[in-house]
Design a protein around this motif. Structure first.
Motif, PDB file in Angstrom:
ATOM      1  N   GLN A  74      47.988  30.895  32.654  1.00  0.00           N
ATOM      2  CA  GLN A  74      46.806  30.036  32.741  1.00  0.00           C
ATOM      3  C   GLN A  74      46.355  29.970  34.190  1.00  0.00           C
ATOM      4  O   GLN A  74      47.177  29.897  35.095  1.00  0.00           O
ATOM      5  CB  GLN A  74      47.118  28.629  32.238  1.00  0.00           C
ATOM      6  CG  GLN A  74      47.506  28.612  30.785  1.00  0.00           C
ATOM      7  CD  GLN A  74      47.836  27.209  30.323  1.00  0.00           C
ATOM      8  OE1 GLN A  74      48.227  26.358  31.101  1.00  0.00           O
ATOM      9  NE2 GLN A  74      47.669  26.972  29.041  1.00  0.00           N
ATOM     10  N   PHE A  75      45.048  29.993  34.396  1.00  0.00           N
ATOM     11  CA  PHE A  75      44.505  30.072  35.739  1.00  0.00           C
ATOM     12  C   PHE A  75      43.324  29.138  35.917  1.00  0.00           C
ATOM     13  O   PHE A  75      42.678  28.740  34.947  1.00  0.00           O
ATOM     14  CB  PHE A  75      44.005  31.496  36.042  1.00  0.00           C
ATOM     15  CG  PHE A  75      45.027  32.548  35.786  1.00  0.00           C
ATOM     16  CD1 PHE A  75      46.012  32.819  36.720  1.00  0.00           C
ATOM     17  CD2 PHE A  75      45.025  33.265  34.602  1.00  0.00           C
ATOM     18  CE1 PHE A  75      46.965  33.789  36.479  1.00  0.00           C
ATOM     19  CE2 PHE A  75      45.970  34.241  34.354  1.00  0.00           C
ATOM     20  CZ  PHE A  75      46.941  34.499  35.304  1.00  0.00           C
ATOM     21  N   ILE A  76      43.043  28.857  37.174  1.00  0.00           N
ATOM     22  CA  ILE A  76      41.781  28.238  37.551  1.00  0.00           C
ATOM     23  C   ILE A  76      40.996  29.375  38.190  1.00  0.00           C
ATOM     24  O   ILE A  76      41.385  29.885  39.242  1.00  0.00           O
ATOM     25  CB  ILE A  76      41.991  27.109  38.580  1.00  0.00           C
ATOM     26  CG1 ILE A  76      42.831  26.001  37.979  1.00  0.00           C
ATOM     27  CG2 ILE A  76      40.652  26.587  39.071  1.00  0.00           C
ATOM     28  CD1 ILE A  76      43.215  24.931  38.962  1.00  0.00           C
ATOM     29  N   ASN A  77      39.952  29.816  37.570  1.00  0.00           N
ATOM     30  CA  ASN A  77      39.185  30.933  38.100  1.00  0.00           C
ATOM     31  C   ASN A  77      38.010  30.417  38.912  1.00  0.00           C
ATOM     32  O   ASN A  77      36.982  30.038  38.381  1.00  0.00           O
ATOM     33  CB  ASN A  77      38.697  31.834  36.959  1.00  0.00           C
ATOM     34  CG  ASN A  77      39.854  32.566  36.322  1.00  0.00           C
ATOM     35  OD1 ASN A  77      40.690  33.118  37.026  1.00  0.00           O
ATOM     36  ND2 ASN A  77      39.923  32.551  35.019  1.00  0.00           N
ATOM     37  N   GLU A  78      38.221  30.404  40.223  1.00  0.00           N
ATOM     38  CA  GLU A  78      37.151  29.952  41.095  1.00  0.00           C
ATOM     39  C   GLU A  78      37.146  30.736  42.398  1.00  0.00           C
ATOM     40  O   GLU A  78      37.395  30.219  43.470  1.00  0.00           O
ATOM     41  CB  GLU A  78      37.248  28.454  41.367  1.00  0.00           C
ATOM     42  CG  GLU A  78      38.545  28.038  41.997  1.00  0.00           C
ATOM     43  CD  GLU A  78      38.535  26.582  42.434  1.00  0.00           C
ATOM     44  OE1 GLU A  78      39.070  26.304  43.503  1.00  0.00           O
ATOM     45  OE2 GLU A  78      37.984  25.740  41.708  1.00  0.00           O
ATOM     46  N   GLY A  79      36.913  31.999  42.296  1.00  0.00           N
ATOM     47  CA  GLY A  79      36.749  32.827  43.480  1.00  0.00           C
ATOM     48  C   GLY A  79      38.037  33.138  44.210  1.00  0.00           C
ATOM     49  O   GLY A  79      38.601  34.206  44.060  1.00  0.00           O
ATOM     50  N   ALA A  80      38.509  32.201  45.015  1.00  0.00           N
ATOM     51  CA  ALA A  80      39.666  32.448  45.877  1.00  0.00           C
ATOM     52  C   ALA A  80      40.928  32.768  45.089  1.00  0.00           C
ATOM     53  O   ALA A  80      41.778  33.513  45.560  1.00  0.00           O
ATOM     54  CB  ALA A  80      39.912  31.246  46.781  1.00  0.00           C
ATOM     55  N   THR A  81      41.065  32.215  43.907  1.00  0.00           N
ATOM     56  CA  THR A  81      42.292  32.426  43.139  1.00  0.00           C
ATOM     57  C   THR A  81      42.185  33.552  42.121  1.00  0.00           C
ATOM     58  O   THR A  81      43.196  33.929  41.522  1.00  0.00           O
ATOM     59  CB  THR A  81      42.700  31.130  42.402  1.00  0.00           C
ATOM     60  OG1 THR A  81      41.643  30.749  41.529  1.00  0.00           O
ATOM     61  CG2 THR A  81      43.013  30.021  43.380  1.00  0.00           C
ATOM     62  N   ASN A  82      41.022  34.119  41.922  1.00  0.00           N
ATOM     63  CA  ASN A  82      40.845  35.148  40.895  1.00  0.00           C
ATOM     64  C   ASN A  82      41.796  36.329  41.063  1.00  0.00           C
ATOM     65  O   ASN A  82      42.278  36.884  40.086  1.00  0.00           O
ATOM     66  CB  ASN A  82      39.416  35.667  40.871  1.00  0.00           C
ATOM     67  CG  ASN A  82      38.449  34.653  40.322  1.00  0.00           C
ATOM     68  OD1 ASN A  82      38.841  33.597  39.844  1.00  0.00           O
ATOM     69  ND2 ASN A  82      37.170  34.954  40.419  1.00  0.00           N
ATOM     70  N   ARG A  83      42.073  36.719  42.278  1.00  0.00           N
ATOM     71  CA  ARG A  83      42.916  37.896  42.500  1.00  0.00           C
ATOM     72  C   ARG A  83      44.397  37.618  42.261  1.00  0.00           C
ATOM     73  O   ARG A  83      45.213  38.515  42.349  1.00  0.00           O
ATOM     74  CB  ARG A  83      42.683  38.440  43.894  1.00  0.00           C
ATOM     75  CG  ARG A  83      41.284  38.999  44.034  1.00  0.00           C
ATOM     76  CD  ARG A  83      41.107  39.701  45.331  1.00  0.00           C
ATOM     77  NE  ARG A  83      39.768  40.263  45.387  1.00  0.00           N
ATOM     78  CZ  ARG A  83      39.250  40.780  46.466  1.00  0.00           C
ATOM     79  NH1 ARG A  83      39.952  40.827  47.571  1.00  0.00           N
ATOM     80  NH2 ARG A  83      38.034  41.271  46.447  1.00  0.00           N
ATOM     81  N   TYR A  84      44.748  36.381  41.976  1.00  0.00           N
ATOM     82  CA  TYR A  84      46.143  36.056  41.664  1.00  0.00           C
ATOM     83  C   TYR A  84      46.398  36.110  40.161  1.00  0.00           C
ATOM     84  O   TYR A  84      47.480  35.791  39.709  1.00  0.00           O
ATOM     85  CB  TYR A  84      46.517  34.670  42.210  1.00  0.00           C
ATOM     86  CG  TYR A  84      46.613  34.656  43.714  1.00  0.00           C
ATOM     87  CD1 TYR A  84      47.734  35.162  44.351  1.00  0.00           C
ATOM     88  CD2 TYR A  84      45.575  34.162  44.479  1.00  0.00           C
ATOM     89  CE1 TYR A  84      47.832  35.164  45.732  1.00  0.00           C
ATOM     90  CE2 TYR A  84      45.662  34.158  45.868  1.00  0.00           C
ATOM     91  CZ  TYR A  84      46.787  34.663  46.481  1.00  0.00           C
ATOM     92  OH  TYR A  84      46.871  34.659  47.847  1.00  0.00           O
ATOM     93  N   ASN A  85      45.421  36.496  39.383  1.00  0.00           N
ATOM     94  CA  ASN A  85      45.570  36.532  37.936  1.00  0.00           C
ATOM     95  C   ASN A  85      46.433  37.688  37.452  1.00  0.00           C
ATOM     96  O   ASN A  85      47.118  37.558  36.446  1.00  0.00           O
ATOM     97  CB  ASN A  85      44.217  36.608  37.249  1.00  0.00           C
ATOM     98  CG  ASN A  85      43.419  35.347  37.443  1.00  0.00           C
ATOM     99  OD1 ASN A  85      43.890  34.368  37.992  1.00  0.00           O
ATOM    100  ND2 ASN A  85      42.183  35.367  36.986  1.00  0.00           N
ATOM    101  N   SER A  86      46.393  38.821  38.148  1.00  0.00           N
ATOM    102  CA  SER A  86      47.131  39.975  37.641  1.00  0.00           C
ATOM    103  C   SER A  86      47.743  40.841  38.733  1.00  0.00           C
ATOM    104  O   SER A  86      48.497  41.750  38.422  1.00  0.00           O
ATOM    105  CB  SER A  86      46.209  40.841  36.779  1.00  0.00           C
ATOM    106  OG  SER A  86      45.113  41.287  37.563  1.00  0.00           O
ATOM    107  N   ASP A  87      47.444  40.609  39.982  1.00  0.00           N
ATOM    108  CA  ASP A  87      47.927  41.437  41.083  1.00  0.00           C
ATOM    109  C   ASP A  87      49.335  40.993  41.483  1.00  0.00           C
ATOM    110  O   ASP A  87      49.512  40.076  42.276  1.00  0.00           O
ATOM    111  CB  ASP A  87      46.952  41.319  42.257  1.00  0.00           C
ATOM    112  CG  ASP A  87      47.273  42.270  43.393  1.00  0.00           C
ATOM    113  OD1 ASP A  87      48.436  42.714  43.499  1.00  0.00           O
ATOM    114  OD2 ASP A  87      46.356  42.553  44.187  1.00  0.00           O
ATOM    115  N   MET A  88      50.356  41.676  40.928  1.00  0.00           N
ATOM    116  CA  MET A  88      51.745  41.264  41.159  1.00  0.00           C
ATOM    117  C   MET A  88      52.131  41.330  42.629  1.00  0.00           C
ATOM    118  O   MET A  88      52.899  40.497  43.098  1.00  0.00           O
ATOM    119  CB  MET A  88      52.705  42.087  40.313  1.00  0.00           C
ATOM    120  CG  MET A  88      52.725  41.657  38.862  1.00  0.00           C
ATOM    121  SD  MET A  88      53.976  42.545  37.947  1.00  0.00           S
ATOM    122  CE  MET A  88      55.325  41.395  38.084  1.00  0.00           C
TER     123      MET A  88
END
Length: 100
Positions: A55-69
């Motif tokens: 689960q994520f908060i998708n707001e620009g700065a955090t988007n790249r932490y969704n799948s980039d291990m």
């Protein structure tokens, strides 16, 4: 997120760094910092990485932490190092390929 399970590792690491910095100028229970460090450390996988959250908060700065291990692993390792983590030794990432 925000007090409900499952916990989000990126937000937890961010909060850990905030509380650690705050502890330099205000009373913060050291057990809170230690407990949070321990929780993050035990989330580390055998290969040295950390699995992306579901689960994520998708707001620009955090988007790249969704799948980039690699990005996730670097951020969480940085948070632990920067907050003086002294627990069990962390595993080194076994590979740093572009595809992880």
């Amino acid at each position: 997120m925000f007090g409900n399970a499952p916990a989000n590792k990126i937000l937890t690491a961010y909060g850990l760094m905030e509380f650690y910095d705050m502890s330099k100028v205000h009373d913060v229970d050291p057990k809170l910092i230690s407990r949070t460090q321990q929780w993050l450390a035990i989330q580390q996988l055998e290969d040295g990485s950390w699995k992306p959250d579901t689960q994520f908060i998708n707001e620009g700065a955090t988007n790249r932490y969704n799948s980039d291990m690699l990005r996730i692993t670097a951020y969480l390792a940085w948070a632990l190092k920067d907050t003086g983590y002294q627990g069990q030794r962390l595993r080194r990432r076994s590979s740093l390929s572009k595809n992880t």
